[in-house]
Write a protein that holds these residues in place. Structure first.
Motif, PDB file in Angstrom:
ATOM      1  N   SER A 418       0.870  -1.177   0.000  1.00  0.00           N
ATOM      2  CA  SER A 418       0.000   0.000   0.000  1.00  0.00           C
ATOM      3  C   SER A 418       0.906   1.225   0.000  1.00  0.00           C
ATOM      4  N   VAL A 419       0.397   2.336  -0.557  1.00  0.00           N
ATOM      5  CA  VAL A 419       1.227   3.519  -0.766  1.00  0.00           C
ATOM      6  C   VAL A 419       0.515   4.750  -0.222  1.00  0.00           C
ATOM      7  N   LEU A 420       1.286   5.577   0.467  1.00  0.00           N
ATOM      8  CA  LEU A 420       0.793   6.879   0.926  1.00  0.00           C
ATOM      9  C   LEU A 420       1.793   7.926   0.460  1.00  0.00           C
ATOM     10  N   ASN A 421       1.348   8.817  -0.448  1.00  0.00           N
ATOM     11  CA  ASN A 421       2.273   9.794  -1.008  1.00  0.00           C
ATOM     12  C   ASN A 421       1.998  11.204  -0.486  1.00  0.00           C
ATOM     13  N   GLN A 422       2.622  12.183  -1.131  1.00  0.00           N
ATOM     14  CA  GLN A 422       2.563  13.557  -0.649  1.00  0.00           C
ATOM     15  C   GLN A 422       1.155  14.132  -0.717  1.00  0.00           C
ATOM     16  N   LYS A 423       0.415  13.806  -1.742  1.00  0.00           N
ATOM     17  CA  LYS A 423      -0.909  14.385  -1.931  1.00  0.00           C
ATOM     18  C   LYS A 423      -1.891  13.298  -2.321  1.00  0.00           C
ATOM     19  N   PRO A 424      -2.410  12.547  -1.353  1.00  0.00           N
ATOM     20  CA  PRO A 424      -3.386  11.506  -1.686  1.00  0.00           C
ATOM     21  C   PRO A 424      -4.650  12.128  -2.279  1.00  0.00           C
ATOM     22  N   PHE A 425      -5.221  11.471  -3.278  1.00  0.00           N
ATOM     23  CA  PHE A 425      -6.404  12.039  -3.926  1.00  0.00           C
ATOM     24  C   PHE A 425      -7.654  11.583  -3.189  1.00  0.00           C
ATOM     25  N   LEU A 426      -8.493  12.560  -2.845  1.00  0.00           N
ATOM     26  CA  LEU A 426      -9.779  12.284  -2.218  1.00  0.00           C
ATOM     27  C   LEU A 426     -10.886  12.661  -3.197  1.00  0.00           C
ATOM     28  N   PHE A 427     -11.850  11.776  -3.344  1.00  0.00           N
ATOM     29  CA  PHE A 427     -12.928  11.993  -4.298  1.00  0.00           C
ATOM     30  C   PHE A 427     -14.046  12.808  -3.661  1.00  0.00           C
TER      31      PHE A 427
END
Length: 579
Positions: A418-427
Motif C-alpha cells: 500500500s502507498v501513501l504519497n505527498q498528496k493523496p487524492f480524495l474523491f
C-alpha cells in the motif's frame, strides 16, 4: 485517398463497424425507409390533389391514395424515430466500447502516458476525439451512405423511364452529394485542423492553469491568468465564424442546385406526362416527391466538411497503443506469508541520454522493519519505491519479495503493498466512501474503526453529517494533515503487510507533521515500512536509515548508532531540530 489511407491500419473504428454490423445495416435501412416514406407521402398527396380536381370524380378512385397518404404520413415519423433509436444505440455502444478501451489502454501504463503526453491531452482524448468519432457516424457515415443509396435508386428508377433524364438527374445529384462535399473538404480542411489544434492547446493551457491557480493568485497575476487563453479563444471564434459563413453560402448553393432540379422535373413532366388526363395526374405527384430528398442530400456536405477533424481524431487514437504485457507467469503471495524484500545491486536510468540515477543499490528489508530513505531531491528515492512496486524495471539487478521476482506478483500486488504519497487524492463523495476505497468489502463499522484509529473520530462526529460528510473536490473540506489521516485510514482497511510512505508530511507545519508521524508509526507498528523523507523529523521511529548521495549510499545504520558515530548525521539532526 486520405479516407482509405486513414482506415488502412485503423484499429479504433473498423473493428466496431464489423462488431455491430447488424445494428448498422438496420439503421441504414430505416434511414432509407424514412426517406422513401417522405417522398411517397408527397407523391400520394400530389396525386390525390390532382385526381380530386379531375371531373367527374368518384371518391372510390382516390380512396387508395388517401389511405396510402395516411400510411406514409404515419410511416415517415415512425421509421425516423426507430432509425434514431437504432443509430444512436449503435453509436452509444461503439463509443462506450471506445471509452472503455481508451481507459484500459491508458490505465495499463499511466507512467508511460505521463512521459509522452501533457496532462491536458487526456481531456482532449476523452472530450474531443471520442466525441468526434460519435459524430463521424451520426453526421458523416449515416447521411452519406443513405444519400448515395438514394442517388443510385432514384437515378436507376428515372433511367428505366427515360435514360437521358435519369443520367441528367444523376449528374445533378452527383454534384450535390459528391463534388460539393469534396470542395467543402478542400476549403475547410486547413481551417478545421487549425480549430482542432487551438482547442487542444486550450485544453492543455486550461488544465495547467487550473492546477496552478493558487500560484497565479498568490503572485498577484489574476489579470494575466484571465488573459492567458484570451488570444486563443479569439482566434478560435474568428475561425469558427468564417466556417459558419462558408457553411451558409454552401448550403444556399446546394438549395439553388436542388431548385434547378425541381424546375427540370417540372419541365420534364410537362413534356412527357401531359399527353392525357391520367398522365397529367402524376405531374404534381412526381415533382412533390423529390422535395423531401433535400433533407437527406444537403447535410452530406456538412458531414464531409468535418472529415479532417475526424481523421485527426482517428490518427491520434491509433497512436495510443497498449503496453505489451511481458510479465512472467504470475504467482500468488498471500499477505500473511510475506517475509522480506531483497533489493540486489539494482542500477537504473530513465534513458540512455540521462545520467545513471541509481547504481548498485542493495538492501534487505525484513518483515516488520521500518526503513527510512534520505537524501537530497532528485537522488532517486521515489524511483526506488517505483522499482519496489514494479512500476519501473532496473537495467541491472533484481528486486525480490520472499523468493519471487517483483514482476511475478504484479497482478495482485495491492495485497502486498500500500502507498501513501505527498498528496493523496480524495474523491468528491462521502468520507465513508473515500476510506472504503481501501477495501470495498469492509462494513461501515470497520471503516469507522479505521477512522477512529487515525485520530479523526472526534472531528468527524462533530460535523453535521458526520461520516457522510462530503469531503469536497480533492478533499478541500479537510486540511492537509486531515487528508493524510483519511488516506492512512484507507491503508488500514487495505491491510497490506508493506507500506510505502513517499514524503507524506511534506508541506505541513512541524507540530502537525510530528503528530502525524506519531500516528503513522503507531497504527502501522505491525507493518513493514519504507519511508522516503527529506529531513530527520521523526527519524527515531525507524530501525534503519539509508542516506543516499549522488549515486551511492553515504551512510546507513540505526538512528542511534549513526548519531553516536557519524558526525555528518549529528550535524543534520541538530540542524533539523533547530539546535
Amino acid at each position: 485517398m486520405n479516407f482509405f489511407k486513414t482506415f488502412k491500419s485503423d484499429t479504433w473504428v473498423k473493428p466496431y463497424i464489423k462488431q455491430y454490423k447488424g445494428l448498422l445495416i438496420t439503421a441504414l435501412i430505416l434511414g432509407l425507409l424514412t426517406s422513401f416514406c417522405a417522398a411517397a407521402l408527397m407523391f400520394t398527396s400530389g396525386y390525390t390533389i390532382d385526381k380530386a380536381a379531375t371531373h367527374p370524380i368518384n371518391i372510390l378512385l382516390i380512396y387508395i391514395p388517401i389511405l396510402l397518404t395516411r400510411a406514409f404520413g404515419i410511416g415517415r415519423p415512425v421509421f425516423k424515430y426507430i432509425e434514431r433509436l437504432k443509430s444512436h444505440n449503435w453509436v452509444l455502444r461503439v463509443t462506450s466500447d471506445l471509452r472503455t478501451r481508451l481507459y484500459k489502454t491508458l490505465e495499463s501504463d499511466a507512467s508511460f502516458f505521463n512521459e509522452h503526453h501533457k496532462t491536458g491531452d487526456i481531456m482532449g482524448l476523452l472530450s474531443e476525439d471520442i466525441s468526434h468519432l460519435q459524430n463521424l457516424y451520426l453526421r458523416t457515415i449515416f447521411p452519406a451512405v443513405i444519400s448515395y443509396l438514394l442517388t443510385i435508386i432514384a437515378s436507376i428508377a428515372l433511367g428505366v423511364f427515360n435514360r437521358s433524364f435519369g443520367f441528367f438527374v444523376f449528374l445533378l445529384l452527383f454534384l450535390e452529394v459528391f463534388l460539393v462535399p469534396l470542395v467543402s473538404v478542400s476549403i475547410e480542411s486547413a481551417r478545421r485542423a487549425y480549430q482542432k489544434s487551438v482547442k487542444s492547446d486550450l485544453y492543455v493551457q486550461l488544465t495547467d492553469n487550473i492546477l496552478g491557480v493558487d500560484d497565479w493568485i498568490i503572485s498577484g497575476r489574476k489579470v494575466d491568468f484571465k488573459n492567458l487563453t484570451a488570444s486563443n479563444i479569439q482566434n478560435l471564434d474568428r475561425s469558427q465564424n468564417k466556417s459558419k459563413a462558408f457553411r451558409r453560402n454552401r448550403d444556399f448553393l446546394l438549395q439553388l442546385i436542388f431548385a434547378a432540379m425541381v424546375v427540370c422535373f417540372l419541365i420534364f413532366t410537362n413534356l412527357t406526362m401531359t399527353h392525357n388526363q391520367e398522365q397529367a395526374n402524376f405531374v404534381a405527384a412526381v415533382v412533390l416527391a423529390i422535395f423531401p430528398l433535400s433533407d437527406a442530400i444537403i447535410p452530406v456536405s456538412q458531414g464531409f466538411e468535418e472529415w479532417p477533424t475526424y481523421r485527426d481524431s482517428i490518427n491520434r487514437l491509433n497512436t495510443i497503443k497498449p503496453i505489451p504485457n511481458n510479465l512472467p507467469i504470475q504467482k500468488e503471495l498471500k499477505p500473511q506469508n510475506f517475509k522480506d524484500i531483497s533489493i540486489e545491486n539494482i542500477t537504473f536510468e530513465y534513458n540512455s541520454s540521462s545520467p545513471i540515477l541509481i547504481k548498485n543499490f542493495s538492501q534487505k528489508i525484513q518483515h516488520g522493519e521500518k526503513l527510512a530513505l534520505l537524501g537530497p531531491s532528485g537522488i532517486g528515492k521515489t524511483t526506488i519505491l517505483q522499482l519496489i512496486l514494479g512500476d519501473l524495471t532496473p537495467q541491472q539487478g533484481q528486486i525480490k519479495v520472499n523468493d519471487l521476482d517483483i514482476s511475478q506478483i504484479q497482478v495482485n500486488r495491492e495485497k502486498i503493498f500500500s502507498v501513501l504519497n505527498q498528496k493523496p487524492f480524495l474523491f468528491n463523495t462521502t468520507l465513508l466512501n473515500n476510506v472504503r476505497l481501501g477495501n470495498e468489502q469492509k462494513s461501515d463499522a470497520e471503516v469507522k474503526r479505521a477512522i477512529d484509529r487515525v485520530g479523526l473520530k472526534d472531528l468527524v462526529e462533530s460535523l453535521p453529517d458526520q461520516y457522510n460528510t462530503i469531503v469536497g473536490e480533492n478533499g478541500s473540506r479537510f486540511s492537509g494533515g486531515e487528508q493524510e489521516r483519511i488516506a492512512l485510514a484507507r491503508i488500514l482497511l487495505q491491510d497490506a503487510p508493506v507500506v510505502l510512505l513517499d514524503e507524506p508530511t511534506v508541506g505541513l507545519d512541524p507540530i502537525t507533521e510530528n503528530d502525524l508521524l506519531e500516528t503513522f508509526f503507531d497504527v502501522l507498528k505491525d507493518k513493514t515500512i519504507i519511508w522516503v523523507t527529506h529531513h530527520l523529523q521523526g527519524i527515531n521511529h525507524v530501525d534503519h536509515v539509508v542516506f543516499m548521495n549522488s549515486d551511492k549510499i553515504e551512510m546507513e545504520g540505526s538512528p542511534k548508532d549513526l548519531y553516536k558515530t557519524n558526525k555528518h548525521f549529528q550535524e543534520l539532526y541538530q540542524m533539523d531540530q533547530g539546535l
